[in-house]
Design a protein around this motif. Structure first.
Motif, PDB file in Angstrom:
ATOM      1  N   ILE A 156       0.855  -1.174   0.000  1.00 48.34           N
ATOM      2  CA  ILE A 156       0.000   0.000   0.000  1.00 48.34           C
ATOM      3  C   ILE A 156       0.905   1.242   0.000  1.00 48.34           C
ATOM      4  N   PRO A 157       0.835   2.098  -1.033  1.00 45.17           N
ATOM      5  CA  PRO A 157       1.760   3.243  -1.097  1.00 45.17           C
ATOM      6  C   PRO A 157       1.451   4.344  -0.091  1.00 45.17           C
ATOM      7  N   LEU A 158       0.161   4.492   0.278  1.00 45.91           N
ATOM      8  CA  LEU A 158      -0.259   5.519   1.220  1.00 45.91           C
ATOM      9  C   LEU A 158      -1.235   4.921   2.224  1.00 45.91           C
ATOM     10  N   SER A 159      -1.181   5.383   3.449  1.00 45.32           N
ATOM     11  CA  SER A 159      -2.068   4.854   4.490  1.00 45.32           C
ATOM     12  C   SER A 159      -3.534   5.085   4.131  1.00 45.32           C
ATOM     13  N   SER A 265      -5.856   3.635  -5.848  1.00 44.26           N
ATOM     14  CA  SER A 265      -4.824   4.176  -6.728  1.00 44.26           C
ATOM     15  C   SER A 265      -5.398   4.924  -7.923  1.00 44.26           C
ATOM     16  N   TYR A 266      -6.723   4.903  -8.094  1.00 43.73           N
ATOM     17  CA  TYR A 266      -7.329   5.519  -9.268  1.00 43.73           C
ATOM     18  C   TYR A 266      -7.073   7.027  -9.280  1.00 43.73           C
ATOM     19  N   ASP A 270       2.395   8.760  -9.654  1.00 43.55           N
ATOM     20  CA  ASP A 270       3.557   8.520  -8.786  1.00 43.55           C
ATOM     21  C   ASP A 270       4.061   9.823  -8.188  1.00 43.55           C
ATOM     22  N   ASP A 271       4.068  10.893  -8.984  1.00 43.68           N
ATOM     23  CA  ASP A 271       4.543  12.186  -8.488  1.00 43.68           C
ATOM     24  C   ASP A 271       3.644  12.702  -7.362  1.00 43.68           C
ATOM     25  N   GLU A 272       2.333  12.482  -7.475  1.00 40.58           N
ATOM     26  CA  GLU A 272       1.418  12.928  -6.423  1.00 40.58           C
ATOM     27  C   GLU A 272       1.631  12.144  -5.140  1.00 40.58           C
ATOM     28  N   ILE A 273       1.920  10.848  -5.268  1.00 42.29           N
ATOM     29  CA  ILE A 273       2.206  10.027  -4.091  1.00 42.29           C
ATOM     30  C   ILE A 273       3.467  10.544  -3.401  1.00 42.29           C
TER      31      ILE A 273
END
Length: 384
Positions: A156-159, A265-266, A270-273
């Motif tokens: 999971i890239p973000l909580s 993820s929709y 990647d830059d926003e993450i």
């Protein structure tokens, strides 16, 4: 490459370029970047469509100066990733370079300085990702050679979290959790007789709802009316192998349930993450202070609601003086709700809690008398 492009515009005094000229200069910027990987300087020469000549010399030193902020930003992200993985730099056996930009000498030098070892450069950095994907696909297809005991897992890239009172975010699934996964947490009602709860699904690392990304909203209805804090609502977050997030809310005593499914993820690049993670690290101290303040305010509001409910139900137990004293303490709490001083709020709530101790004792005595009213001694022994 864009840094070189901007440098050319500045050095040559160019503005309002034609699209063809901009494309030409971007191509020359890329060629200059590649040349500086092996030379101390490079010549940039061309003639624009307007007839204006461009003749510049870019040194490796100047290129390093203009791109070093980007390199340092990348290294900070690497350090954060290592910390998130629960390991240290000394635990890293080797560093593989990925992407053509890693051919730049100062990138390789800074990576070596960070890890204390030279990065591995035996594989073309433009092909590393493709080769790794091929190896992973081979493993997933079941072609595992003897001794192959590794597996690449998605994370999971973000909580993922839920909104709580005061506009705060309670994280349910922490970032970097492996997929698939499922987490659950229990929540309760805020007001007496509350029969519905709004569930706001959020994504991000910040402490406030306003600083996170909203994914979905739904409502759980049909909660049995109870005193505030009595209901038990279990909220479950589950992410499947395809990255779909299913969120359900279930009241434990009645079994009423509501749910929703979203794709976290929709619409997120990647830059926003990366930007969300960077913002989180930059504001961590301020966010924790804000969260502590909001939690005190929520506790103050809860105490006020509980006290008002008790006065409405059993205010007759108090004489006029006692009730006036409690109402004065309640007014003091209300007055500091707009304050940004935690100690003032905490002090007012503490004073209200202490000032209602006698009232709470009277209510407890009344409750006991109601339970024992009309019962025989034998019945009382059974209750006790």
């Amino acid at each position: 490459m864009k840094a070189i492009f901007r440098w050319i515009l500045e050095q040559a005094g160019l503005a309002n370029l034609a699209a063809s000229d901009a494309q030409l200069l971007m191509t020359l910027s890329r060629q200059a970047k590649e040349a500086l990987s092996m030379a101390g300087e490079t010549q940039i020469e061309t003639v624009l469509s307007s007839g204006q000549p461009v003749s510049l010399v870019l040194s490796a030193e100047a290129f390093e100066t203009m791109t070093m902020p980007l390199v340092e930003k990348t290294l900070r992200l690497i350090t954060q990733t290592i910390q998130d993985a629960g390991v240290t730099i000394s635990d890293v056996d080797g560093v593989m370079l990925i992407g053509g930009a890693t051919r730049m000498p100062h990138v390789r030098r800074r990576v070596a300085e960070l890890f204390g070892k030279e990065p591995l450069a035996s594989i073309d950095p433009d092909k590393v990702v493709a080769l790794g994907a091929a190896v992973q696909a081979n493993l997933l297809a079941g072609n595992r050679a003897p001794g192959d005991d590794w597996l690449l897992l998605d994370v999971i890239p973000l909580s993922l979290g839920v909104e709580t009172m005061g506009g705060l975010v309670e994280k349910i699934i922490p970032r970097n959790s492996t997929v698939p996964c499922a987490y659950a947490q229990d929540f309760t009602t805020f007001k007496d007789g509350q029969t519905a709860m709004a569930v706001h699904v959020l994504q991000g690392e910040r402490e406030l709802v306003s600083d996170c990304r909203s994914l979905a909203r739904f409502e759980l209805r049909g909660i049995p009316p109870m005193a505030a804090g009595s209901a038990r609502i279990r909220i479950t977050y589950q992410v499947d192998a395809d990255g779909l997030l299913s969120v359900s809310a279930r009241e434990q005593s009645s079994g009423v349930e509501a749910s929703i499914t979203v794709k976290p993820s929709y619409g997120l690049t990647d830059d926003e993450i990366v930007q969300m993670l960077t913002d989180s690290g930059r504001h961590v101290a301020d966010d924790m202070k804000t969260r502590a303040l909001m939690e005190e305010k929520v506790e103050a509001e809860r105490t006020l609601l509980a006290t008002q409910s008790a006065l409405s139900a059993d205010g007759s137990l108090l004489d006029g003086t006692e009730r006036a004293q409690i109402e004065t303490l309640m007014a003091a709490v209300s007055a500091v709700l707009g304050s940004d001083k935690i100690e003032d709020i905490r002090s007012a709530v503490s004073a209200l809690s202490k000032g209602t101790e006698h009232f709470a004792a009277l209510r407890m005595d009344q409750g006991i008398r109601q339970v024992l009213s009309g019962r025989k001694v034998d019945d009382i022994d059974g209750i006790l």
